[in-house]
Design a protein around this motif. Structure first.
Motif, mmCIF file in Angstrom:
data_model
loop_
_atom_site.group_PDB
_atom_site.id
_atom_site.type_symbol
_atom_site.label_atom_id
_atom_site.label_comp_id
_atom_site.label_asym_id
_atom_site.label_seq_id
_atom_site.Cartn_x
_atom_site.Cartn_y
_atom_site.Cartn_z
ATOM 1 N N THR A 82 70.559 52.052 48.479
ATOM 2 C CA THR A 82 69.467 51.833 49.559
ATOM 3 C C THR A 82 68.926 50.408 49.500
ATOM 4 O O THR A 82 68.516 49.781 50.460
ATOM 5 N N GLU A 83 68.400 50.038 48.499
ATOM 6 C CA GLU A 83 67.759 48.726 48.038
ATOM 7 C C GLU A 83 68.856 47.506 48.321
ATOM 8 O O GLU A 83 68.689 46.410 48.905
ATOM 9 N N VAL A 84 70.444 47.632 48.127
ATOM 10 C CA VAL A 84 71.085 46.889 48.177
ATOM 11 C C VAL A 84 71.144 46.580 49.883
ATOM 12 O O VAL A 84 71.732 45.512 50.295
ATOM 13 N N GLU A 85 71.066 47.558 50.533
ATOM 14 C CA GLU A 85 71.463 47.447 51.929
ATOM 15 C C GLU A 85 70.202 46.847 52.530
ATOM 16 O O GLU A 85 70.365 45.961 53.295
ATOM 17 N N GLN A 86 69.049 47.130 51.971
ATOM 18 C CA GLN A 86 67.850 46.554 52.495
ATOM 19 C C GLN A 86 67.992 44.974 52.064
ATOM 20 O O GLN A 86 67.454 44.135 52.983
ATOM 21 N N HIS A 87 68.317 44.399 51.143
ATOM 22 C CA HIS A 87 68.476 42.932 50.703
ATOM 23 C C HIS A 87 69.173 42.355 51.507
ATOM 24 O O HIS A 87 69.088 41.193 51.841
#
Length: 894
Positions: free
Chosen positions: A362-367
Motif C-alpha cells: 500500500t505504501e509503495v502505491e502511495q509513494h
C-alpha cells in the motif's frame, strides 16, 4: 560469527542489587548514628562536668569570700583594735571571736613594727615585718597568701592580712588569721564524676592544691594531652598517667573579696570509656538489628527475583519462536504491569509483522502517487522561479564558463538591449559581447572589459556606461563569478541596471544644493548693497527736499530716487530667492482670490494683442502659505509669459485646480510626497524653450532677454518661494508649441484664516526727542544723523556697539530712543538691546538691518525690541516708524 558477550541472569542481578541497596543505607545510617551519638554524648558530658565545676567553684569562692568578710568584721571590732584596750582585754576578745569563727585556726593582732599585740595562740611567732604580705596589708587593703605549709602545723594554710585604721583612716595595726586549706579539700574530695572521675584544684603555677591522692599535694599536675595552665583550652581529652584517656574541663576560681594574688584552676576529669559505655552497648544492638535485616533482604530478594525473571524467560522463549518464523505464538499476559505492557507491545509487534507485506504494498502505491505530485509541484516551482527571474527590474545574463556560451537570460534583457532571451541562450560569449558593444557610446571600451573577464573568470567589478541604442540610458553593469561547492568557477553572472532615473534625481539634488549656495551668497550681497543704498537714498532725499519745486536739479534727483527704489526692489527679490527672508507670516488661505486679483492688475498693464484666459476652481481648497509671496509667484510667471508673447501676441492660460498626485508623477518629482496638491498652471503659446535653455532657466541672473530688459531673478524667485512652501515647480516646453509652468503646493487641512489688515503708521514723523543711533558703517551713521536732525531730533550717533553701551550706562535717562544696526562686530544689535534693557528696562529700541537670518519683521518681538526696519532706510518711512514707537511708548507710560 557474532561474538556473544558473557551474560548474567536477571535473578542474580536483582538479588545483588537488593543486597547492595539494603546494605549501603544500613552501613551509612549506623556510621552516621554512631558518630552523631558519640559527639552528642561527649558534648553532654562536657556540659555536665562544667556545671559540676561551676558549682564547686562557686562554693570555693563563697567560702573564701566569707572568710575574708569575717576578718573584716574582726578588724572593725573596737574591743580588739582600739588603742585604749590593754593586751589582756584584746586576748580575751580574740579568743571569744575565735570560738565564734571556728573556720579560723588562729587570730593575731600585730603592731605596724611587727610585734604581737594580741593572739589566740602564741605557739608560733613569725617576724611579719619581713614578709611581703604584711607590707602589702600596711598599704591599706586585704591580702591573702597562697596555700602554704606553716612550720609546726600539719597541712596547708591560707593566711589573711587586714589593716586596722583609726578614725582618721590611718593604718595603726594589722589583723591576721590562719585558715586550714583542708576545709576546702574536704569539699572537693566529696565530688565524684562517675566511678573513677574526680576533681583537681591547682594554683596558677600548676601546683596541686587538692587531689584525691594526698601524696600529690603541692606537686606539679603533669598529664599527657591538651591540658595546660594557661586556661586557653577549657575542655578536651587527655591521657592521665597510666589510667587511660580522660575527658577534662577547666574552670577558673578567683574569689573577688579575698584578693588572691593568682587565680586557681578547677579541673574536672572523667574516664572516656565510662562516657562511651552506654553508647557502645547501643551500637552492638544496632549491629544485630542490621544483620537480621540483611538476612531478611536476601530471602525477599530470592523470592522477588524468581517471580520477576519467570515472565521474562517465557517472553524470551516466545521471541525465539517468532525469530524462527512462527508468527502464531503470543506472550502470555501476567499480573505484573510492566511485564504485561511488554507482552502487549510484543504481541502488537508480531501482528504488525504479519501485516507488514500488505502495508508495504500500500505504501509503495502511495509513494508512487506522491512522486507524481512532487513532479507536478517541481514544475510549478520552476515556473514560479522563471516568472520571478523574468519579472526582475535588472537584466540578468548567465554565461557558462566551460562551454563559453550564454546559459540563461531573463525577459528584462529584451527591454534593455532589444534582444529576446531565447535569442541569447546558447550563443557564443564573444559574439554576444560584440553585439552588445554596439549599443553603448564607447563600444571599444565595452568590448575590452567584456573580453577581460573571459581571460580572468574569477574577478568581479561594477561599471557604468552610457547606452545609446535602442534608447538613451545610463546603465550600471555588475559582474561576478558563479562557483560550485568546491569554489570552482563554473559560470559568470552579468547584472545590468537602469540608473537613468537615479542620475536624474542626483542632478536635481545638485541643482538644489547649487541654488542653496547661490542663495546664501545672494543674502550676503544684499546686506552690503542695502548699506550702500541707505546713504544714496538718504542724501538724495535730503537734497531733493532742499531744492525748490520745478527746479532742474529736483527733477533729476527724482530719477535718482526712483532708481534707488528700483534697486531696493531688486534686493527684495534677491532675498526672496535666497529663502532667507519673507515678507510676512504664513497662514491658511484660499488661493483663488489672490489669483483673480493679480490677473486684474496684469490685464491692465499688458498689450491688447495678448489674451488672458482663466480656468479657476473656486472650490479647490486652501494652502498654508504667505499671500504676498503667492502674489509674487503669479506676477513673475505671468510676466515671463507676457514677455514670451509681446512681439507677436498670443494667449496666456491661467488655471487653478486641486489634483491627486499620481505615482508616475511622484517618481519623476520626489519632492511631491503628499497625496493632494493645488496646481497653478501658467501656459503661453509662444515659441517655447529649447533643451539647453530649460536646464538653466531657474538659475539666478540667467536671462535670454536683451540687456536692460530683465534681471534674471523672476523664475529663480518663483522656484525659491515654491520650494520654501514644500511644493514643486514643473516646466513643460516644446519649441514652436509654447511653455507651461505648473506650481504644486500641498493642500492644507486646517480652516482658512482671515487676512490681517495692515497697521497704519503715524503721520509726519517729526519730533524733538533725544535719540542714540549705532551702526558700524560711517556713511550710514552720517546720513541717518542728517535725516533725524532734519526732522527735529537730537541725535547721538556712534559707530561702535561697545562704546555705545558705555555711553548709555553713564546717562541712561538722557535718551528717549535707541536705534541700532543688527550686524556689528563684537556685539550685535539684539545683544546691545538686551544689555541696555538690563540698565534701563523701559528704553524703546528699534533694530535696523540690511540682511540678517536671525531677526526679521515677523519675529523681532521675540528679542524684546519695539520695531524692526529693513535697509535701505527711506527717510519718510523711517521717520514715521520712529514717531510711532515714541508715541506708543508715551501712551504705555501714561
Amino acid at each position: 560469527m557474532i561474538a556473544v558477550p558473557k551474560t548474567r541472569s536477571i535473578r542474580s542481578l536483582v538479588l545483588r542489587s537488593l543486597l547492595i541497596a539494603g546494605l549501603l543505607p544500613l552501613v551509612a545510617v549506623s556510621i552516621f548514628t554512631y558518630t552523631f551519638m558519640r559527639r552528642a554524648t561527649v558534648e553532654s558530658e562536657y556540659d555536665k562536668m562544667e556545671e559540676v565545676a561551676r558549682e564547686v567553684g562557686r562554693e570555693i569562692e563563697s567560702f573564701m569570700n566569707r572568710t575574708a568578710q569575717d576578718l573584716r568584721v574582726i578588724a572593725s571590732n573596737p574591743a580588739v583594735t582600739s588603742p585604749a584596750s590593754n593586751s589582756a582585754e584584746r586576748d580575751r576578745e580574740l579568743r571569744e571571736l575565735h570560738s565564734f569563727y571556728n573556720d579560723l585556726s588562729d587570730i593575731t593582732l600585730y603592731a605596724r613594727n611587727g610585734s604581737v599585740l594580741a593572739s589566740t595562740s602564741h605557739g608560733y611567732m613569725e617576724n611579719l615585718n619581713r614578709t611581703e604580705w604584711f607590707a602589702n596589708a600596711e598599704l591599706g587593703d586585704l591580702v591573702a597568701t597562697p596555700p602554704r605549709k606553716i612550720l609546726g602545723l600539719k597541712g596547708l594554710y591560707i593566711s589573711f592580712y587586714y589593716p586596722v585604721r583609726d578614725a582618721t583612716g590611718r593604718v595603726t595595726s594589722v589583723v591576721t588569721a590562719q585558715m586550714p586549706f583542708s576545709q576546702l579539700s574536704n569539699v572537693l574530695e566529696q565530688v565524684r564524676l562517675g566511678q573513677r572521675g574526680f576533681v583537681v584544684l591547682v594554683d596558677f603555677f600548676g601546683n596541686i592544691l587538692s587531689h584525691p591522692d594526698q601524696a600529690r599535694i603541692l606537686q606539679k599536675f603533669e598529664v599527657c594531652g591538651d591540658i595546660d595552665s594557661s586556661l586557653l583550652l577549657t575542655r578536651g581529652t587527655t591521657t592521665l598517667d597510666k589510667r587511660g584517656k580522660f575527658l577534662f574541663t577547666k574552670q577558673a576560681v578567683n574569689p573577688t573579696r579575698a584578693n588572691l594574688p593568682r587565680s586557681w584552676t578547677l579541673i574536672s576529669l572523667k574516664p572516656y570509656d565510662e562516657v562511651l559505655a552506654l553508647l557502645n552497648r547501643q551500637q552492638l544492638i544496632q549491629g544485630g538489628v542490621a544483620g537480621f535485616a540483611l538476612i531478611l533482604i536476601y530471602v525477599l530478594g530470592v523470592v522477588f527475583s524468581r517471580n520477576l525473571s519467570r515472565p521474562i524467560t517465557e517472553a524470551a522463549d516466545v521471541a525465539e519462536k517468532v525469530t524462527s518464523g512462527d508468527l502464531a505464538v503470543e506472550v502470555p499476559l501476567t499480573r505484573t504491569r510492566e511485564i504485561q505492557k511488554l507482552a502487549i507491545a510484543f504481541n502488537d509487534m508480531v501482528r504488525e509483522v504479519r501485516d507488514h507485506r500488505t502495508r508495504l504494498e500500500t505504501e509503495v502505491e502511495q509513494h508512487t502517487d506522491k512522486l507524481a505530485e512532487s513532479g507536478d509541484r517541481l514544475h510549478r516551482i520552476r515556473a514560479y522561479l522563471e516568472a520571478a527571474y523574468d519579472s526582475m527590474r535588472e537584466a540578468l545574463l548567465i554565461v557558462d564558463i566551460t562551454d563559453g556560451v550564454v546559459f540563461a537570460a531573463n525577459q528584462r534583457t529584451s527591454e534593455f538591449f532589444g534582444i529576446g532571451p531565447h535569442d541569447l541562450e546558447g550563443r557564443d560569449y564573444t559574439d554576444i559581447g560584440t553585439e552588445l558593444a554596439q549599443l553603448f557610446d564607447s563600444p571599444d571600451v565595452f568590448s575590452e572589459i567584456w573580453r577581460r573577464y573571459e581571460m580572468h573568470p574569477g574577478d568581479s567589478d561594477t561599471f557604468e556606461w552610457e547606452m545609446v541604442e535602442p534608447v538613451s540610458r545610463v546603465i550600471s553593469a555588475f559582474t561576478a563569478p558563479v562557483t560550485d561547492r568546491d569554489q570552482h568557477v563554473v559560470a559568470r553572472l552579468w547584472v545590468f541596471r537602469d540608473l537613468t532615473h537615479q542620475r536624474a534625481l542626483e542632478e536635481e539634488l545638485r541643482k538644489v544644493q547649487k541654488m542653496q549656495t547661490i542663495g546664501t551668497l545672494a543674502g550676503g550681497i544684499a546686506h552690503d548693497f542695502n548699506n550702500l543704498l541707505t546713504p544714496i537714498l538718504g542724501y538724495t532725499s535730503l537734497t531733493l527736499n532742499a531744492l525748490p519745486e520745478g527746479s532742474r536739479g529736483r527733477e533729476e534727483l527724482k530719477h535718482v530716487v526712483k532708481a534707488a527704489k528700483r534697486a531696493k526692489e531688486v534686493i527684495r527679490q534677491i532675498l526672496l530667492f535666497s529663502s532667507q527672508k519673507t515678507t510676512g507670516s504664513r497662514r491658511n488661505i484660499s488661493v483663488h482670490p489672490i489669483v483673480e486679483e493679480t490677473l486684474k492688475l496684469i490685464e491692465r498693464s499688458i498689450s491688447p494683442n495678448i489674451e488672458i484666459r482663466q480656468d479657476i476652481d473656486e472650490k479647490c481648497g486652501h494652502v498654508f502659505a504667505n499671500s504676498a509671496q503667492l502674489h509674487q509667484v503669479i506676477m513673475n510667471l505671468c510676466t515671463n509669459a507676457y514677455q514670451a508673447l509681446r512681439t507677436g501676441g498670443g494667449i496666456i492660460k491661467v488655471s487653478l485646480m486641486s489634483i491627486d498626485v499620481s505615482q508616475s508623477l511622484r517618481d519623476k518629482h520626489p519632492r511631491l510626497t503628499n497625496e493632494r496638491y493645488i496646481r497653478l498652471s501658467v501656459e503661453d503659446n509662444g515659441r517655447g524653450i529649447d533643451d539647453v535653455t530649460i536646464k538653466r532657466v531657474l538659475e539666478p541672473f540667467f536671462t535670454t532677454k536683451a540687456v536692460g530688459e530683465g534681471t534674471g531673478l523672476g523664475l529663480a524667485v518663483v522656484h525659491g518661494i515654491v520650494t520654501n512652501h514644500d511644493g514643486e515647480l514643473v516646466i513643460e516646453s516644446e519649441l514652436g508649441k509654447g511653455t507651461v509652468f505648473h506650481v504644486y503646493i500641498p493642500v492644507s487641512a486646517a480652516e482658512v484664516s482671515d487676512d490681517v489688515s495692515a497697521i497704519e503708521v503715524g503721520q509726519g514723523g517729526r519730533g524733538s526727542e533725544s535719540i542714540m543711533f549705532v551702526d558700524d558703517e560711517d556713511d550710514v551713521v552720517a546720513v541717518v544723523r542728517s535725516i533725524l536732525e532734519s526732522i527735529g531730533y537730537t541725535v547721538t550717533a556712534l559707530n561702535d556697539s561697545c562704546q555705545a553701551l558705555d555711553k548709555f550706562a553713564l546717562a541712561p535717562d538722557s535718551y528717549d530712543l535707541v536705534i541700532s544696526d543688527q550686524s556689528m562686530p563684537r556685539m550685535t544689535g539684539t545683544q546691545l538691546a538686551k544689555k541696555m534693557r538690563e540698565i534701563r528696562f523701559d528704553i524703546p529700541i528699534i533694530i535696523v538691518s540690511g540682511y540678517n537670518d536671525s531677526i526679521s519683521a515677523e519675529n523681532f518681538r521675540d528679542f524684546a525690541v519695539n520695531d524692526y526696519i529693513e535697509k535701505p532706510l527711506d527717510p519718510d518711512d523711517f521717520g514715521n516708524a520712529i514717531r510711532t514707537v515714541l508715541d506708543e511708548t508715551a501712551r504705555e507710560r501714561g
